[in-house]
Scaffold this motif. Structure first.
Motif, PDB file in Angstrom:
ATOM      1  N   ARG A   7      -1.806  12.199  -2.563  1.00 54.51           N
ATOM      2  CA  ARG A   7      -2.987  11.333  -2.428  1.00 54.51           C
ATOM      3  C   ARG A   7      -4.282  12.135  -2.393  1.00 54.51           C
ATOM      4  NH1 ARG A   7      -5.639   7.294  -3.816  1.00 54.51           N
ATOM      5  NH2 ARG A   7      -6.728   6.125  -2.225  1.00 54.51           N
ATOM      6  N   ASP A  62      -1.881   7.427  -9.281  1.00 54.15           N
ATOM      7  CA  ASP A  62      -1.983   6.023  -8.900  1.00 54.15           C
ATOM      8  C   ASP A  62      -0.841   5.617  -7.975  1.00 54.15           C
ATOM      9  OD1 ASP A  62      -4.258   5.080 -10.639  1.00 54.15           O
ATOM     10  OD2 ASP A  62      -2.925   5.933 -12.162  1.00 54.15           O
ATOM     11  N   ALA A 120       2.618   3.518   0.585  1.00 52.04           N
ATOM     12  CA  ALA A 120       2.032   2.177   0.721  1.00 52.04           C
ATOM     13  C   ALA A 120       0.889   2.197   1.739  1.00 52.04           C
ATOM     14  CB  ALA A 120       3.103   1.172   1.112  1.00 52.04           C
ATOM     15  N   GLU A 121       1.089   2.918   2.846  1.00 48.82           N
ATOM     16  CA  GLU A 121       0.038   3.040   3.862  1.00 48.82           C
ATOM     17  C   GLU A 121      -1.228   3.669   3.272  1.00 48.82           C
ATOM     18  OE1 GLU A 121       1.609   5.406   7.055  1.00 48.82           O
ATOM     19  OE2 GLU A 121       3.137   3.908   7.565  1.00 48.82           O
ATOM     20  N   LEU A 122      -1.038   4.582   2.327  1.00 47.52           N
ATOM     21  CA  LEU A 122      -2.174   5.292   1.727  1.00 47.52           C
ATOM     22  C   LEU A 122      -2.750   4.558   0.517  1.00 47.52           C
ATOM     23  CD1 LEU A 122      -0.845   8.969   1.943  1.00 47.52           C
ATOM     24  CD2 LEU A 122      -2.496   7.832   3.441  1.00 47.52           C
ATOM     25  N   GLY A 123      -2.210   3.399   0.191  1.00 48.79           N
ATOM     26  CA  GLY A 123      -2.748   2.602  -0.903  1.00 48.79           C
ATOM     27  C   GLY A 123      -2.280   3.003  -2.288  1.00 48.79           C
ATOM     28  N   LEU A 124      -1.189   3.747  -2.374  1.00 46.36           N
ATOM     29  CA  LEU A 124      -0.638   4.129  -3.666  1.00 46.36           C
ATOM     30  C   LEU A 124       0.376   3.080  -4.128  1.00 46.36           C
ATOM     31  CD1 LEU A 124       0.049   7.897  -2.883  1.00 46.36           C
ATOM     32  CD2 LEU A 124      -1.697   7.018  -4.447  1.00 46.36           C
ATOM     33  N   TYR A 125       0.533   2.924  -5.448  1.00 48.20           N
ATOM     34  CA  TYR A 125       1.626   2.109  -5.965  1.00 48.20           C
ATOM     35  C   TYR A 125       2.934   2.780  -5.578  1.00 48.20           C
ATOM     36  CZ  TYR A 125      -1.788  -0.069  -9.149  1.00 48.20           C
ATOM     37  OH  TYR A 125      -2.852  -0.735  -9.684  1.00 48.20           O
ATOM     38  N   ASP A 152       6.417  -1.679  -4.146  1.00 49.93           N
ATOM     39  CA  ASP A 152       5.801  -2.571  -5.121  1.00 49.93           C
ATOM     40  C   ASP A 152       6.789  -2.914  -6.232  1.00 49.93           C
ATOM     41  OD1 ASP A 152       3.209  -2.619  -3.899  1.00 49.93           O
ATOM     42  OD2 ASP A 152       2.866  -0.605  -4.711  1.00 49.93           O
TER      43      ASP A 152
END
Length: 187
Positions: free
Chosen positions: A79, A85, A99-104, A130
């Motif tokens: 990240r 992404d 997921a916590e870090l906003g990645l797919y 996802d």
């Protein structure tokens, strides 16, 4: 998430690249999503940058990057030090951290027997990826079963070699297929 799903709807073939030659080749195709299945802690940032500079979505198979461990800090590294992404992993803890870090997130499963099949619904429910990727991707009957049992979009990966394999996986409910076969990237 909507953008990634849209890219997969526009082009349901994902280039899974395992070396620099494959990376260069896939960037000549119209494929929108690239799974990076190689690299080291020293060059993964550069590999991801090549994909991003070509206007593609870069998803790193974190388990295959040499020099990274199977710990959450490896996701933090991806990240912070790359433009990735998202990640692919077989490890639920890494999926949860991404997921916590906003990645797919793409959780990969190898379905080799009935016990492995039972693990798909059990494990993906715990970390809520996802997407789930099922290997091998040439099992339409199994894909239909998995797609009925989960609300998570399913990607078929492994052993996809022709249009018949692609259509069988998509007709069974897969949202996309991933392949390392360059011939399939240009179909």
């Amino acid at each position: 998430m909507a953008e990634l799903q849209e890219w997969m709807e526009d082009c349901p073939v994902i280039a899974a690249v395992k070396d620099r030659e494959g990376l260069a080749q896939c960037l000549q195709s119209e494929i929108k999503v690239v799974f990076i299945l190689f690299g080291t802690v020293c060059n993964i940032g550069e590999l991801v940058h090549q994909v991003k500079a070509a206007g593609r979505c870069a998803i790193v198979h974190i388990d295959l990057v040499s020099g990274l461990s199977a710990k959450e800090i490896s996701v933090d590294f991806i990240r912070k030090y790359t433009e990735a992404d998202g990640i692919i992993s077989t490890k639920p803890a890494l999926i949860s951290r991404a997921a916590e870090l906003g990645l797919y997130t793409v959780q990969r499963f190898f379905v080799i027997d009935s016990m492995a099949l039972a693990n798909v619904t059990r494990h993906q429910g715990a970390c809520k990826p996802d997407f789930i990727e099922i290997l091998p991707g040439t099992m339409p009957k199994i894909f239909r079963k998995i797609c009925r049992e989960t609300a998570v979009p399913v990607i078929a990966g492994g052993l996809i070699s022709d249009k018949e394999d692609i259509m069988a996986a998509l007709n069974a409910g897969a949202c996309a297929i991933s392949t390392t076969n360059p011939q399939v990237w240009f179909m």
